[in-house]
Design a protein around this motif. Structure first.
Motif, PDB file in Angstrom:
ATOM      1  N   ILE A 189       0.819  -1.088   0.085  1.00  0.00           N
ATOM      2  CA  ILE A 189       0.110   0.152  -0.058  1.00  0.00           C
ATOM      3  C   ILE A 189       0.697   1.112  -0.005  1.00  0.00           C
ATOM      4  N   PRO A 190       0.835   2.094  -0.937  1.00  0.00           N
ATOM      5  CA  PRO A 190       1.705   3.263  -0.857  1.00  0.00           C
ATOM      6  C   PRO A 190       1.125   4.486  -0.260  1.00  0.00           C
ATOM      7  N   LEU A 191       1.355   4.902   0.671  1.00  0.00           N
ATOM      8  CA  LEU A 191       1.163   6.151   1.402  1.00  0.00           C
ATOM      9  C   LEU A 191       2.306   7.380   1.441  1.00  0.00           C
ATOM     10  N   TYR A 192       1.874   8.584   1.524  1.00  0.00           N
ATOM     11  CA  TYR A 192       2.407   9.675   1.246  1.00  0.00           C
ATOM     12  C   TYR A 192       2.311  10.705   2.524  1.00  0.00           C
ATOM     13  N   GLN A 193       3.585  10.905   2.887  1.00  0.00           N
ATOM     14  CA  GLN A 193       3.700  11.720   4.416  1.00  0.00           C
ATOM     15  C   GLN A 193       2.894  13.119   4.112  1.00  0.00           C
ATOM     16  N   GLY A 194       2.255  13.313   5.283  1.00  0.00           N
ATOM     17  CA  GLY A 194       1.485  14.586   5.282  1.00  0.00           C
ATOM     18  C   GLY A 194       0.227  14.599   4.468  1.00  0.00           C
ATOM     19  N   THR A 195      -0.016  13.519   3.726  1.00  0.00           N
ATOM     20  CA  THR A 195      -1.467  13.686   2.961  1.00  0.00           C
ATOM     21  C   THR A 195      -2.559  13.016   3.750  1.00  0.00           C
ATOM     22  N   ASN A 196      -3.595  13.498   3.648  1.00  0.00           N
ATOM     23  CA  ASN A 196      -4.858  13.080   3.956  1.00  0.00           C
ATOM     24  C   ASN A 196      -5.547  11.801   3.126  1.00  0.00           C
ATOM     25  N   THR A 197      -5.506  10.752   3.984  1.00  0.00           N
ATOM     26  CA  THR A 197      -5.641   9.465   3.373  1.00  0.00           C
ATOM     27  C   THR A 197      -6.968   8.858   4.113  1.00  0.00           C
ATOM     28  N   PHE A 198      -7.695   8.010   3.324  1.00  0.00           N
ATOM     29  CA  PHE A 198      -8.780   7.254   3.734  1.00  0.00           C
ATOM     30  C   PHE A 198      -8.655   5.822   3.253  1.00  0.00           C
ATOM     31  N   LEU A 199      -9.017   5.010   4.550  1.00  0.00           N
ATOM     32  CA  LEU A 199      -9.013   3.596   4.664  1.00  0.00           C
ATOM     33  C   LEU A 199     -10.596   3.168   4.564  1.00  0.00           C
ATOM     34  N   ASP A 200     -10.727   2.451   3.508  1.00  0.00           N
ATOM     35  CA  ASP A 200     -12.078   1.973   3.114  1.00  0.00           C
ATOM     36  C   ASP A 200     -12.052   0.636   3.364  1.00  0.00           C
ATOM     37  N   MET A 201     -12.953  -0.050   4.429  1.00  0.00           N
ATOM     38  CA  MET A 201     -12.751  -1.624   4.819  1.00  0.00           C
ATOM     39  C   MET A 201     -14.474  -1.913   4.618  1.00  0.00           C
ATOM     40  N   SER A 202     -14.468  -3.181   3.913  1.00  0.00           N
ATOM     41  CA  SER A 202     -15.839  -3.782   3.703  1.00  0.00           C
ATOM     42  C   SER A 202     -15.876  -5.156   4.290  1.00  0.00           C
ATOM     43  N   VAL A 203     -17.212  -5.359   4.670  1.00  0.00           N
ATOM     44  CA  VAL A 203     -17.294  -6.903   5.112  1.00  0.00           C
ATOM     45  C   VAL A 203     -18.343  -7.469   4.358  1.00  0.00           C
ATOM     46  N   ASN A 204     -18.708  -8.782   4.740  1.00  0.00           N
ATOM     47  CA  ASN A 204     -19.465  -9.598   3.833  1.00  0.00           C
ATOM     48  C   ASN A 204     -21.002  -9.437   4.368  1.00  0.00           C
ATOM     49  N   ALA A 205     -21.279  -8.965   5.688  1.00  0.00           N
ATOM     50  CA  ALA A 205     -22.594  -9.061   6.104  1.00  0.00           C
ATOM     51  C   ALA A 205     -23.053  -7.615   7.023  1.00  0.00           C
ATOM     52  N   ASN A 206     -24.058  -7.403   7.048  1.00  0.00           N
ATOM     53  CA  ASN A 206     -24.409  -6.280   8.085  1.00  0.00           C
ATOM     54  C   ASN A 206     -24.731  -6.228   9.332  1.00  0.00           C
ATOM     55  N   PHE A 207     -24.008  -7.734   9.969  1.00  0.00           N
ATOM     56  CA  PHE A 207     -24.133  -7.576  11.267  1.00  0.00           C
ATOM     57  C   PHE A 207     -23.311  -6.571  12.026  1.00  0.00           C
ATOM     58  N   GLN A 208     -23.839  -6.426  13.393  1.00  0.00           N
ATOM     59  CA  GLN A 208     -22.933  -5.414  14.223  1.00  0.00           C
ATOM     60  C   GLN A 208     -21.533  -5.935  14.356  1.00  0.00           C
ATOM     61  N   HIS A 209     -20.670  -5.015  13.967  1.00  0.00           N
ATOM     62  CA  HIS A 209     -19.260  -5.675  14.170  1.00  0.00           C
ATOM     63  C   HIS A 209     -18.402  -4.453  14.630  1.00  0.00           C
ATOM     64  N   LEU A 210     -16.950  -4.912  14.756  1.00  0.00           N
ATOM     65  CA  LEU A 210     -16.175  -3.928  15.042  1.00  0.00           C
ATOM     66  C   LEU A 210     -14.971  -4.059  13.900  1.00  0.00           C
ATOM     67  N   LEU A 211     -14.562  -2.756  13.497  1.00  0.00           N
ATOM     68  CA  LEU A 211     -13.364  -2.662  12.662  1.00  0.00           C
ATOM     69  C   LEU A 211     -12.352  -1.951  13.321  1.00  0.00           C
ATOM     70  N   TRP A 212     -11.153  -2.580  13.253  1.00  0.00           N
ATOM     71  CA  TRP A 212      -9.920  -1.912  13.817  1.00  0.00           C
ATOM     72  C   TRP A 212      -8.642  -1.958  12.758  1.00  0.00           C
ATOM     73  N   ALA A 213      -8.047  -0.911  12.539  1.00  0.00           N
ATOM     74  CA  ALA A 213      -6.855  -0.988  11.674  1.00  0.00           C
ATOM     75  C   ALA A 213      -5.584  -0.228  12.548  1.00  0.00           C
ATOM     76  N   TRP A 214      -4.417  -0.683  12.478  1.00  0.00           N
ATOM     77  CA  TRP A 214      -3.374  -0.117  12.949  1.00  0.00           C
ATOM     78  C   TRP A 214      -2.143  -0.029  11.737  1.00  0.00           C
ATOM     79  N   VAL A 215      -1.196   0.999  11.981  1.00  0.00           N
ATOM     80  CA  VAL A 215       0.050   1.002  10.832  1.00  0.00           C
ATOM     81  C   VAL A 215       1.170   1.002  11.944  1.00  0.00           C
ATOM     82  N   ASP A 216       2.082   0.129  11.821  1.00  0.00           N
ATOM     83  CA  ASP A 216       3.519   0.298  12.763  1.00  0.00           C
ATOM     84  C   ASP A 216       4.431   1.253  12.325  1.00  0.00           C
ATOM     85  N   TRP A 217       4.112   2.470  12.470  1.00  0.00           N
ATOM     86  CA  TRP A 217       4.803   3.755  11.864  1.00  0.00           C
ATOM     87  C   TRP A 217       6.159   3.575  12.073  1.00  0.00           C
ATOM     88  N   ASN A 218       6.541   3.258  13.527  1.00  0.00           N
ATOM     89  CA  ASN A 218       7.924   3.217  13.934  1.00  0.00           C
ATOM     90  C   ASN A 218       8.603   1.960  13.532  1.00  0.00           C
TER      91      ASN A 218
END
Length: 690
Positions: A495-524
């Motif tokens: 995934i290319p990311l560019y410093q200082g830019t506003n970026t959007f992460l779009d995540m989709s799942v298979n069904a409309n159940f109540q669920h949690l979505l988490w995402a991390w980037v190990d910047w350091n």
């Protein structure tokens, strides 16, 4: 036990079996058959145990059944016994002849015409033989249509009682025997003709190109080990190597030599699929090819090994050192695990089979192919590369994507810096060259860090799409299904990311159940997904969630790192990137390449276009354009910082496939890419060659 039904001609007699003992139906049940013809016979015995059956016909009507010359049918170890009866022209005509059917249990002595069955019974019927009045219908078969010795046994199967026979074997020789044995003196393909004659006329049967005599066989083997004590279904029931495929009896048949009837022509330097049928028992299997055709199998002629395997399959490389254009002996050994391990060892339970392989010299350019031991996400460095090219290349040129090369066939390479590397292999032989490139063949961090395990189950919820974009410019997208063990390893996708830019992460799942979505980037890049690196932590029932973030500008964050995306059904626990065996949870990992921000001019021109890796260490750039409305052919100009044109080409940009631009021939430094399509749409990007 006993005889339950006899069917022959018009006889269709169902009886009570052994409790009825000997039965003489010769006065009441009979049939009329014609001399010189063959008739189907069927005898049904006990449905719960196998029996042996013999049938005699008193051909000379002397009241004595000769055990050998008057036996007209036999069957061993069956419950329904079927076959044919042929009536010789010498049989007494017009008289009721005694037909005797005898059966007994398979483990009892074979019944004779006058013996008493121990467990079964005997029944008598009548057959009246009438004279034939029709001309013959000529027919014959051979015991083999492919012969390596040249000798073939022919068997007359003509109907209507011929009295003379004339054979033409197709090699200017003939015979008047009824069923002759003929030996050809010269290899070739032969048409065989039989003319059968009786008082009513003649008939001719011709089998075109029926016999093939091929005396090209391997040198005799120095050993032909037989099975010591077959047991339990061990051995080989199916063998396939490239175009060669043979079904055979298992180890009960002991050693089998198929070198005459089962052959294959294979090309040096090529790999061919190989597979074995071994029933249910795990076995040790080995395959040798007598490369020098001396009849002896040595350790360097061992081509394939599969230990403790059931029905194994794989590939076999045909060595260029094999003698060409001569039949070579291929030996297959299968035995119990830990059993026979050399080509001349005696199999204890399994067997040995021999086949013929003729190796042809390669006359075509290579087809480059390779593999490596690199597993995305592992810290394998150095990386071992393995040449898998076809058509016997004689030289190799590897480009590992980091400005280093090798001419070894199977090199090991140590990467000094992290990144996503395109690996290229060019193979060459006397007939030409071929090149293969694998984008992101190696994706690793240097120094490498290991990330915690995250697993789960996916019966109801899983990730279907992960994408990043800057505004409407899509930089990356990946579609997936439910991953095994709740973990998707997509570290080979960058995934290319560019410093200082506003970026959007779009995540989709298979069904409309109540669920949690988490995402991390190990910047350091310390191998830990910390709370400060959490990009998304949202509970929702929507199938798509968008999380916005700004890529940190810290110069130390530039380079390759890891993103982790996780979905979990229900509940609201504390985000845990290292959860294991979590029900209804799935995790996906991706590589992230953090780069310097693009210039404002670049951002305005064709914003969906991304160029990576940038900087590039090997001069190879990938151009990705997810926007289908901008897809098409672009003229590409590469200029130095003084505006001078240093390279020019055309590229096809589309959402379905990245385009590749090779600047490896240019000196290190900064360059400007200018792209323009037929509609005048333009794009400008800066790239750096390190």
């Amino acid at each position: 036990m006993g005889i339950l039904n006899v069917t022959l001609g018009t006889i269709n007699s169902t009886t009570g079996g052994v409790q009825e003992g000997f039965q003489d139906y010769s006065c009441t049940v009979g049939t009329t058959l014609t001399a010189g013809q063959s008739y189907p016979i069927s005898i049904r015995t006990n449905a719960n145990a196998n029996e042996n059956v013999r049938v005699w016909l008193d051909l000379n009507n002397d009241g004595t059944l000769n055990p050998t010359t008057e036996m007209v049918f036999s069957s061993i170890s069956a419950r329904v016994h079927t076959g044919t009866i042929s009536l010789p022209a010498s049989a007494v005509l017009g008289t009721r002849l005694r037909l005797r059917v005898a059966a007994d249990y398979v483990n009892a002595p074979i019944p004779g015409p006058c013996s008493t069955s121990q467990y079964s019974q005997t029944e008598d019927y009548a057959v009246t033989v009438q004279a034939n009045t029709a001309a013959p219908v000529a027919e014959f078969v051979a015991n083999q249509t492919l012969t390596c010795s040249g000798c073939v046994q022919f068997t007359d199967q003509s109907q209507n009682a011929p009295t003379s026979w004339l054979w033409n074997f197709g090699d200017n020789t003939t015979s008047t025997q009824q069923s002759p044995n003929h030996c050809y003196s010269t290899p070739g393909t032969y048409t065989v003709t039989l003319t059968a004659t009786n008082a009513a006329g003649s008939n001719v049967r011709t089998r075109a190109s029926y016999i093939v005599y091929d005396n090209a066989v391997p040198v005799a083997a120095s050993c032909t080990p037989t099975t010591a004590a077959y047991c339990c279904g061990y051995g080989i029931t199916q063998f396939t190597l490239g175009p060669l495929s043979k079904t055979s009896q298992d180890g009960q048949a002991s050693y089998e030599d198929f070198t005459c009837t089962s052959r294959a022509q294979l090309t040096e330097g090529n790999s061919y699929p190989i597979s074995f049928g071994t029933a249910t028992n795990p076995q040790d299997i080995r395959v040798w090819l007598d490369l020098n055709n001396d009849g002896i199998f040595t350790s360097n002629e061992l081509l394939y090994t599969a230990l403790n395997r059931t029905n194994p399959a794989g590939t076999v490389l045909i060595p260029a050192t094999a003698l060409k254009n001569v039949p070579l002996r291929l030996r297959v050994l299968a035995d119990f695990v830990g059993g026979a391990a050399t080509a001349c060892a005696t199999p204890q339970l399994g067997q040995i089979e021999d086949y013929t392989v003729t190796v042809r010299a390669n006359t075509t350019p290579p087809v480059a192919a390779f593999s490596s031991n690199h597993v995305p996400g592992n810290c394998q460095n150095p990386v071992q590369f393995t040449d898998q090219s076809q058509n016997a290349p004689t030289s190799w040129l590897w480009n590992f994507g980091d400005n280093t090369t090798s001419t070894l066939q199977n090199p090991s390479h140590q990467y000094a810096t992290g990144g996503a590397f395109t690996v290229t292999l060019t193979t060459t032989n006397a007939f030409g060259s071929n090149t293969i490139s694998k984008t992101n063949a190696v994706v690793l961090m240097v120094p490498c860090v290991r990330y915690c395990e995250a697993t789960g189950t996916t019966p109801n919820i899983w990730l279907t799409t992960v994408a990043t974009r800057r505004g409407t410019a899509i930089d990356f997208t990946n579609t997936s299904g439910a991953n095994a063990n709740g973990y998707g390893n997509f570290v080979d996708k960058v995934i290319p990311l560019y410093q200082g830019t506003n970026t959007f992460l779009d995540m989709s799942v298979n069904a409309n159940f109540q669920h949690l979505l988490w995402a991390w980037v190990d910047w350091n890049r310390n191998g830990t997904f910390e709370a400060s690196e959490l990009l998304a932590n949202t509970a929702t029932s929507a199938t798509t969630l968008t999380a916005g973030f700004t890529v940190p500008t810290n110069p130390a964050f530039r380079g390759l790192t890891r993103m982790r995306v996780m979905v979990r059904l229900n509940n609201l626990p504390t985000p845990n990137p290292c959860q294991v065996n979590q029900n209804n949870s799935e995790t996906e990992d991706y590589s992230v390449l953090v780069s310097q921000p693009q210039s404002s001019m670049e951002a305005r021109t064709l914003p969906a276009l991304s160029v990576f890796p940038n900087p590039t260490t090997d001069g190879r750039l990938h151009l990705r354009l997810p926007d289908p409305t901008a897809a098409g052919t672009y003229a590409v100009r590469v200029e130095n910082l003084l505006g001078a044109l240093v390279q020019e080409t055309t590229l096809r940009l589309s959402p379905s496939q990245d385009a590749e631009l090779n600047l490896a021939g240019l000196p290190r430094g900064l360059y400007v890419l200018r792209l323009q399509n037929a509609d005048g749409q333009t794009a400008v990007r800066r790239v750096q060659l390190q």
